[in-house]
Write an enzyme that holds these catalytic residues in place. Structure first.
Site, short mmCIF file in Angstrom:
data_model
loop_
_atom_site.label_atom_id
_atom_site.label_comp_id
_atom_site.label_asym_id
_atom_site.label_seq_id
_atom_site.Cartn_x
_atom_site.Cartn_y
_atom_site.Cartn_z
N ARG A 525 0.82 -1.21 0.00
CA ARG A 525 0.00 0.00 0.00
C ARG A 525 0.86 1.27 0.00
O ARG A 525 0.51 2.25 -0.64
CB ARG A 525 -0.93 -0.02 1.21
CG ARG A 525 -1.99 1.07 1.20
CD ARG A 525 -2.93 0.90 2.38
NE ARG A 525 -3.85 -0.22 2.17
CZ ARG A 525 -5.03 -0.11 1.57
NH1 ARG A 525 -5.41 1.05 1.07
NH2 ARG A 525 -5.81 -1.15 1.43
N GLU A 558 -2.82 -7.82 3.80
CA GLU A 558 -4.26 -7.69 3.98
C GLU A 558 -4.95 -8.93 3.45
O GLU A 558 -4.48 -9.58 2.52
CB GLU A 558 -4.78 -6.44 3.27
CG GLU A 558 -4.17 -5.15 3.80
CD GLU A 558 -4.72 -3.91 3.10
OE1 GLU A 558 -5.80 -4.02 2.48
OE2 GLU A 558 -4.08 -2.85 3.18
N GLU A 569 -10.13 0.04 -5.27
CA GLU A 569 -9.27 0.84 -4.39
C GLU A 569 -7.87 0.94 -4.98
O GLU A 569 -7.21 1.98 -4.85
CB GLU A 569 -9.22 0.24 -2.98
CG GLU A 569 -8.30 1.02 -2.07
CD GLU A 569 -8.71 0.98 -0.61
OE1 GLU A 569 -7.92 1.43 0.23
OE2 GLU A 569 -9.82 0.52 -0.31
N ASP A 626 -11.04 8.48 -10.82
CA ASP A 626 -11.21 9.89 -10.48
C ASP A 626 -10.13 10.71 -11.18
O ASP A 626 -9.21 11.23 -10.56
CB ASP A 626 -11.14 10.07 -8.96
CG ASP A 626 -11.45 11.49 -8.54
OD1 ASP A 626 -12.05 12.22 -9.36
OD2 ASP A 626 -11.07 11.89 -7.43
N HIS A 837 -19.13 -4.73 1.56
CA HIS A 837 -18.46 -5.55 0.55
C HIS A 837 -18.43 -4.71 -0.73
O HIS A 837 -19.39 -4.70 -1.50
CB HIS A 837 -19.23 -6.85 0.30
CG HIS A 837 -19.22 -7.79 1.46
ND1 HIS A 837 -18.06 -8.25 2.02
CD2 HIS A 837 -20.24 -8.36 2.17
CE1 HIS A 837 -18.35 -9.07 3.03
NE2 HIS A 837 -19.67 -9.15 3.15
N CYS A 839 -16.92 -5.16 -3.38
CA CYS A 839 -16.97 -5.97 -4.61
C CYS A 839 -18.39 -6.11 -5.12
O CYS A 839 -18.63 -6.18 -6.33
CB CYS A 839 -16.39 -7.36 -4.36
SG CYS A 839 -14.74 -7.36 -3.66
#
Length: 871
Positions: A525, A558, A569, A626, A837, A839
């Site tokens: 990350r 994770e 993400e 974005d 969730h 997804c």
């Protein structure tokens, strides 16, 4: 329809002037006796059959007629040309009742004389129509005009010859025509005689401009070598005079019913257009009827005519599009509405579903094909830019090494040379992306009722198979909305992913080594850019085909399993890092809130290629980013260079300055004292000089060369200064999308919507489409309190909620109403926070006791959400 009937239909356009002329020929061929008595007998029989025929098709004129075989009778049924002819012969044999002509005020004898006066009219001119109209007006009997219209407008041959332009040719044209006539073959004397008149009317100089002032609302310019020989303004004036009469309008309707099957037969089997290009005239004439979209035409006449028009060969379609491109916006809108009305009528009046596909409806398909002609006319008639095109990549994108195996397995890639191009687009040498402003908005061509009943999975199959038996609406993307096209693109991407996965499995079986069926990225990350871009660079170099596998992202440390949410993400974090101004790859404009390529960036071209790959992967994996690019970026991705007008949204201050320079009324050289040398600022604030022309600092900008200065300035800012960066960026984007129908389906503004999603967040629409699970329903207390709380949030808090629940703060294509969100019960009242969730767009909401606690827990969840775990 049996073969005899088809032969009869096809022969109808070449019939004699009398509707019973066909029976004349049959009688003349069958009679072997040539005596005076037999000729008189045949003449009498012909006369009676004609009377029966006119009685069946036009009636006797008596509104209270009780004869069941008279068109004036209220109980009569409309018959087509062939059926009426057959019935007339049957009534003659049975000696059936024959109505007497209804006496007019001037008497039946004069009525019969008027009819005879126009039996030799094989085609119409404007003057001839007005002459007949005047005579009929004096006699107060319009039946002769109705018969003439029925005869001419039901005959392809008659209609093709009608309303020809009669402007006398110039001396130069006469010389040209003489030289052409001298070249004619003597063996084709009769054909030359027929074509000379057509050439005289159809020569490029005979009438380079249709009289727009006469029609009042059009400005038809020069049509060049593609002009037609029909006087369009005369046709419009005639329609305007005649359509106000209800009986005459019925004649147009009936004639079109008789004409269309014969025209379809001519085009399908007889190749008439190649023999006579003036055959296109009949389509021009019929389409000028402003009542075509009325309910009377929608049932039979217009569907049949659309089927005939759809049979036109490609050159004829292109010629028609070029002609219509000179029409005004109002006229284009009328023609567009005609076809749209038919499509909507057929869709609404039928129950289409997965078993009864709209793709199988001949009328809808034919009208859509006709609408394509209007669409390209709309593009060509507006503002177009066919010159400023981006150069193709010098190095072709490497093909997958899996191609050999696919060939061995009989699985050779389709469209490996790139996405398809519409044949009409190629014939017209124009693309939708060339359009800067169409005559009427593109949105007018979208048919929403059709989009609602279209089974996109079936339609996509027809699109890929490309058979003549099945029509795909994806071949006419202008009629589809962005949501439907996005679904088609989704199917294409998913099937390509499954194909890559299947090929990988076959490889592992053949080569005996374990290969990864996914595009797997394992990233940290806090080092996401380094990890992701290095991995993607290796894949792009070794085997670009792996980029077309389904993306699977794993964050180190994770537990989240990527079913779509982790990828969302990942893209969000990558975009945040890439567009960080501190990195210096893109420059941010505070005024426009847009990013642009930094021409003085220290990053190499490979970095921009990887960013293009990321953008392509987002589309390929159905993720919204974005990103904030001006529209010119998407136009450039579609193959168009930036021009001066693109500065309006990418650099509005510069655009306004250059616009004022272009419009300045004083002396530019003396008052402004600028040269063809411009300056820019690099990352460190240092000025950089650039000459728009050689020795530009010594060339002043004057009133005479200021247009060149403006064009060169825009060319430098939007193209030359960022040429290396953008080419690398585009190359990376095409590595993922080169085999996709993306460019075929979407316009630049739709590409932006595809990548960035909709900025309009309608949470009311989201509430209406949300589903509930685990014991919750729309009427549950907690659900009502939840929506009251969400609607009370500020705009930024609403975006954070979307981010928390779906993985992105943007609405998908079509708005939040297209987002399938589920709210599920997650136990009784508790201090635990809501979870999601991403997804599957599922919100797990505990049943909190109070509204205040619900608000507090929800806000805390959306404000501090980060990372993935296992529930």
């Amino acid at each position: 329809m049996n073969s005899d009937e088809r032969d009869c239909e096809c022969a109808l356009p070449q019939a004699e002037t009398s509707p019973a002329g066909g029976y004349d020929r049959i009688q003349e061929e069958s009679d072997i006796e040539n005596t005076e008595a037999s000729r008189m007998k045949r003449a009498a029989a012909k006369h009676l059959i004609e009377r029966y025929y006119h009685q069946l098709t036009e009636g006797c004129g008596n509104d209270s007629c009780s004869n069941a075989w008279c068109s004036s009778s209220r109980g009569s049924h409309r018959l087509d040309n062939n059926a009426a002819a057959v019935k007339a012969l049957e009534l003659y044999k049975n000696n059936a009742k024959l109505c007497d002509p209804h006496p007019s005020k001037k008497g039946t004898t004069m009525n019969h004389c008027v009819r005879d006066d126009f039996k030799d009219v094989n085609y119409l001119t404007e003057d001839k129509v007005y002459e007949i109209l005047h005579i009929c007006g004096e006699k107060e009997d319009y039946s002769p005009l109705i018969r003439v219209i029925g005869r001419v407008f039901s005959s392809a041959e008659g209609l093709v010859q009608s309303f020809r332009r009669s402007k006398p040719p110039t001396k130069e044209e006469l010389k040209s025509l003489q030289s052409k006539d001298e070249d004619k073959d003597e063996d084709e004397e009769e054909a030359a005689a027929c074509s000379a008149a057509a050439m005289e009317e159809d020569s490029p100089g005979s009438s380079s401009r249709l009289d727009g002032a006469a029609s009042g609302d059009n400005d038809v310019g020069k049509l060049g070598p593609d002009e037609v020989s029909v006087d369009i303004d005369a046709v419009r004036r005639v329609y305007q005079r005649l359509l106000s009469n209800g009986n005459i309008e019925t004649a147009f309707l009936n004639a079109l019913v008789y004409l269309s099957p014969n025209v379809e037969c001519d085009l399908t089997y007889h190749n008439v257009y190649s023999r006579d290009p003036n055959y296109l005239n009949l389509f021009v004439v019929v389409m000028e009827n402003s009542n075509l979209h009325s309910p009377d035409y929608l049932e039979i006449a217009l569907p049949q005519f659309c089927r005939a028009m759809s049979k036109l060969p490609l050159p004829a379609l292109a010629k028609l599009a070029r002609l219509w491109s000179h029409y005004s916006a109002e006229q284009i809108h009328r023609i567009m509405e005609t076809f749209q009305q038919l499509i909507t009528y057929k869709v609404v009046s039928n129950e289409f579903n997965s078993r009864n596909l709209v793709n199988d409806d001949d009328a809808v398909v034919a009208a859509t094909k006709c609408l394509k002609i209007v669409y390209y006319a709309n593009v060509m008639g507006g503002e177009v830019d066919t010159e400023h095109n981006e150069e193709e990549d010098e190095e072709p994108i490497p093909e997958s090494s899996e191609l050999t195996l696919q060939e061995l397995l009989g699985e050779e890639r389709r469209n490996k040379k790139g996405p398809r191009v519409d044949p009409l687009e190629t014939e017209l040498t124009i693309r939708t992306s060339d359009s800067r402003r169409p005559l009427i908005p593109f949105e007018e061509f979208v048919n929403e009722p059709l989009n609602e009943v279209l089974e996109m999975d079936k339609d996509y199959t027809f699109f890929k198979v490309e058979t003549e038996n099945k029509f795909s609406f994806m071949t006419c993307p202008f009629i589809l909305n962005a949501v439907t096209k996005n679904l088609g693109l989704y199917y294409d991407n998913r099937i390509r992913m499954y194909s890559e996965r299947r090929i990988t499995v076959l490889y592992s079986l053949v080569q005996g080594q374990q290969l990864n069926p996914y595009l797997r990225l394992k990233v940290r990350r806090d080092h996401i850019i380094d990890d992701a871009l290095v991995r993607l660079e290796m894949i792009a170099m070794e085997n670009p085909a792996d980029l077309k596998k389904q993306l699977y992202v794993e964050f180190e440390g994770e537990q989240g399993v990527d079913e779509g949410g982790v990828s969302k993400e990942f893209f969000q974090l990558v975009v945040e890092e890439i567009f960080n101004p501190d990195i210096g790859m893109f420059a941010y404009d505070e005024r426009t809130k847009m990013f642009w390529f930094n021409p003085s960036s220290f990053e190499n071209e490979g970095q921009f290629t990887l960013i293009g790959i990321v953008l392509g992967l987002a589309i390929y994996n159905n993720c919204i980013l974005d990103v904030h690019f001006p529209m010119v970026v998407y136009r450039k991705l579609m193959g168009k260079k930036g021009t001066f007008r693109d500065l309006a949204d990418s650099n509005p201050v510069l655009y306004q300055s250059l616009k004022e320079l272009s419009e300045y009324e004083g002396s530019v050289e003396e008052d402004m004292m600028i040269t063809f040398q411009i300056s820019q600022t690099d990352l460190f604030g240092n000025p950089l000089m650039y000459d728009l022309r050689e020795n530009g600092d010594q060339i002043p900008v004057t009133n005479e060369n200021r247009k060149e200065f403006v064009a060169q300035y825009a060319e430098y800012m939007l193209n030359k200064s960022v040429e290396k960066q953008f080419k690398a960026f585009r190359r990376g984007f095409h590595m993922v999308t080169n085999e996709s129908p993306l460019k075929y389906l979407f316009r630049p503004e739709e590409i932006e919507l595809l990548i960035c999603g909709s900025r309009n967040l309608d949470f009311q629409a989201l509430e209406e489409t949300t589903e509930y699970d685990g014991g919750y329903s729309r009427d549950s207390r907690i659900i009502k309190e939840f929506w009251e709380t969400l609607h009370s949030f500020a705009e930024e808090q609403k975006r954070l909620f979307l981010q928390f629940t779906t993985g992105t703060d943007r609405a998908p294509v079509g708005g939040l109403g297209k987002l399938k969100m589920i709210i599920a019960k997650n136990g009784p009242d508790t201090d635990r926070l809501p979870t999601s969730h991403t997804c599957f767009n599922v919100l797990l909401l505990p049943e909190y006791d109070t509204k205040e606690k619900l608000r507090e827990r929800l806000l805390k969840a959306i404000l501090y959400a980060k990372g993935f775990g296992m529930l």
